[in-house]
Structures are given as C-alpha cells and as structure tokens.
Design a protein around this motif. Sequence first.
Motif, short mmCIF file in Angstrom:
data_model
loop_
_atom_site.label_atom_id
_atom_site.label_comp_id
_atom_site.label_asym_id
_atom_site.label_seq_id
_atom_site.Cartn_x
_atom_site.Cartn_y
_atom_site.Cartn_z
N PRO A 177 -13.85 18.11 -6.83
CA PRO A 177 -15.17 18.68 -6.47
C PRO A 177 -16.04 18.89 -7.40
N THR A 178 -17.58 18.88 -7.21
CA THR A 178 -18.34 19.11 -7.87
C THR A 178 -19.56 19.81 -7.10
N ILE A 179 -20.46 20.76 -7.96
CA ILE A 179 -21.86 21.33 -7.15
C ILE A 179 -22.75 20.16 -7.37
N ALA A 180 -23.49 19.98 -6.39
CA ALA A 180 -24.78 19.02 -6.57
C ALA A 180 -26.08 19.75 -7.04
N ALA A 181 -26.98 19.05 -7.25
CA ALA A 181 -28.11 19.57 -7.60
C ALA A 181 -28.77 20.68 -6.67
N ASP A 182 -28.65 20.31 -5.27
CA ASP A 182 -29.23 21.35 -4.13
C ASP A 182 -28.14 22.04 -3.73
N GLY A 183 -26.97 22.59 -4.44
CA GLY A 183 -25.89 23.56 -4.14
C GLY A 183 -24.99 23.05 -3.17
N ALA A 184 -25.12 21.49 -2.50
CA ALA A 184 -24.06 21.04 -1.85
C ALA A 184 -22.60 21.06 -2.44
#
Length: 398
Positions: A177-184
């Motif tokens: 899991p990783t947090i995307a730049a848009d918070g997704a």
Amino acid sequence: MPRSRALAVSAAVAALTAAGCSSDPAGQVPANGTRAAATPTSAAAPALAVETVAGGLTHGWDIGFLPGGKALVSQRPGQFALLSSTRPGATVTQVQADTADIQVGGEGGLMGMVVHPDFATSREFSSCQTHEENGAPVDVRVVTWKLSDDEKSATKVKDLITGLPLNASGRHSGCRPTIAADGALLIGTGDAADGSAAQDKANLGGKVLRVDLETGAPLADNPDPRSPVYTYGHRNVQGVAVRPGTGQVLTAEHGPDSNDEVNLLRAGGNYGWDPAQGGAVPGYDEDVPMTDLERFPDAVPAKWESGETTEAICAAAFLDGGQWGALDGALVLTALKGAKLLLLTLDGDATVTSVAVPPEFDDRFGRLRAARTGPDGALYVTTSNGDDDKLLRITPQA
C-alpha cells in the motif's frame, strides 16, 4: 521531472556504473531490449553512507514513519516493531497486537503498511496481511489499526478491504500500500498464482487498487467508479512509488524466470500478464510473456525489464532532495534474490535510461525488501534474511 534534472541523474548513475558497480546484468534499458551505455561522465555520484538503525528484526516487510521521529516496521511473522528513532542505536520494542488470524507461510504474513497522514490525531495505520479462519486460508486483506497512546499495543479498528485472493501456500500475495499524491490509497496485489486472476476485473488479484483510505470504497474517478481496480494484468506487484512533483506512479513487479518489470501506471491500463491465455491454457503457464503484446496489442509496455534473469525486485522509492546531489530523482529498487539495490534513471516520461548497482549494497546485506524515503530525506531499507534482520539508513556521504 525537468529535463536538466533527468540528465543530471542519468550522468550520476552512469558515473556510479563506471566507478565499479556490479557487472551483473541489472536489466534492459529501455524495455525494448537495448542497454544503456555506462559512459564516463564528469558528474560524480555521491558515495552512500549506510548505517544500521537497529537489528533483531525478522523479515521486515515495510516501514512507517511516526511524528516525533519514531518508526514502525511490519514483520512477516506477524509482529509490529516500534523503533525509538530512525538513527543508529534505536531500541526495538514489539507492539502487542492480536495477529493470531494472520496466516504466515511462504510469501504471506504481515506485509505492507502505511501510516495514515492524520496519525498525529487518529493514531491509525493500515497493513496488508494474509488472513485465515480456523486454520484455513481465506484472503489477503488490508486492516486498519490504532496505536495506543503509550505505544505498547495496537488494536484493530476495521477490515478496510477484504477479498484479495490468497493461495494456500502464500504464493504471490502482493501486497504493497502507498498513499498517492491526491491522498488515494493505492494497493499493489499479487495474482495468487491463479492463471485467470490478472485479466479478470472482478478478481482483486494481479491489480493495482485505488480506494478511499478511510472507508476502503472505490473512488468516484476510478476507471469504473464501482470498482477499486485501477490497473490490471499484473503478476505480483511488490513496490508502488509516487514520483515527487509529477503524480506519476511506478510499480515494481516480479517476473517468472525472466523480466521483472517497472511499470508506469495508466488508469484502466492492462499490463498484459495472462498465464491462462484467456482460459485456453489450464493451470498457471508461466512461459507466457510478462507483457503479452501479441495477445493484448493495447497492453501497456514496461518501462524497464530485468532481461534474461530476475532480481526479484521488491520495494520502490524515489530519492528526493538537494542533499542527494546528482542522484536527486533516481528510482530505487530493492532486490530479494538479487540481494542488491538498483538505482534507475528516468526521463520525463518515466522511461528508464540507465541502471546502476551501488557497490555499498552489492550482496553485502543479503536480501533487501522494504524501501521508503523518510521525513528527513534519508532512504530506509530493510533486510529480509530471516535472522537478525536490520533497518538500514542510507544517506549521501558528505
């Protein structure tokens, strides 16, 4: 990435290669089968300083950074370790948590982890784990936990996502899991060695999922707003990295006996893995291409392939910050089987233009799994040898 920065990184990686990095085949560049030349340049890449933050870990799978300088490390046998700092000499405390329902075996167990951006107030983090009931494998799921105020224990808040396929042996469990730049929340998953999973959009295996971090629900701007599936046709996604300043997402993916891949995600993209050949081949035929452009002409080609061998690339992270000098912006891959660190140069379109193996890592620490860039700009990597595994801190030498 600005063209000048990409050129600087390319020159630095070429300098690393010329300066004595491993002569092992480190991959084809770009993915069409040509190689990047290790031409001498005047731009010197900084040597790397490698420090041991702490030992005594067991198969450290992922790293999460907490406010105040502490860190959590998920360990595959089912334990969370709390490190008192991210500096050498940190003490390790095992966090008490009810992980009795985690199936530990093969490639499965307690795996990837993300600390929630609002941890300072919520104290929440989420982890991937292989789940069993009454001793029988059920699925791979993402679970949200809350760390106690005294940091001695963690309690389960909820099952955020369930239903990722699980092979009884734990094979191809993913799960990063990783947090995307848009918070997704982005989640790379494995196909559980199921020949039809990767191409089946109703199956969550062999995918990158994109969901709301708080609810686990698919996001409204997904390719199908009713589905968490963001990309499909993957074999076993082990690394997900967001490229600073661009929003680009790169994944690291295990190949069978050739062609580990680095892929640039494109919403709705098919990445061409189909070991069942549309149901024409029984079982799990791994002689098919990782990206089958004959069967799927519109499949997204890899940005990098490891070629005739595999390194078993795992985590992916970007070096970011002026302290890295000419290496600022390089993509780092850890390797399990290859027991090395790979530094990849990317141009603005994320095409890989050169690859190097820093001599500080060439089979010195054994199998390498996690890689995350810390709030201090340093690179943190875990070993995964099963005996006195370590959290390493990597910085450029002054």
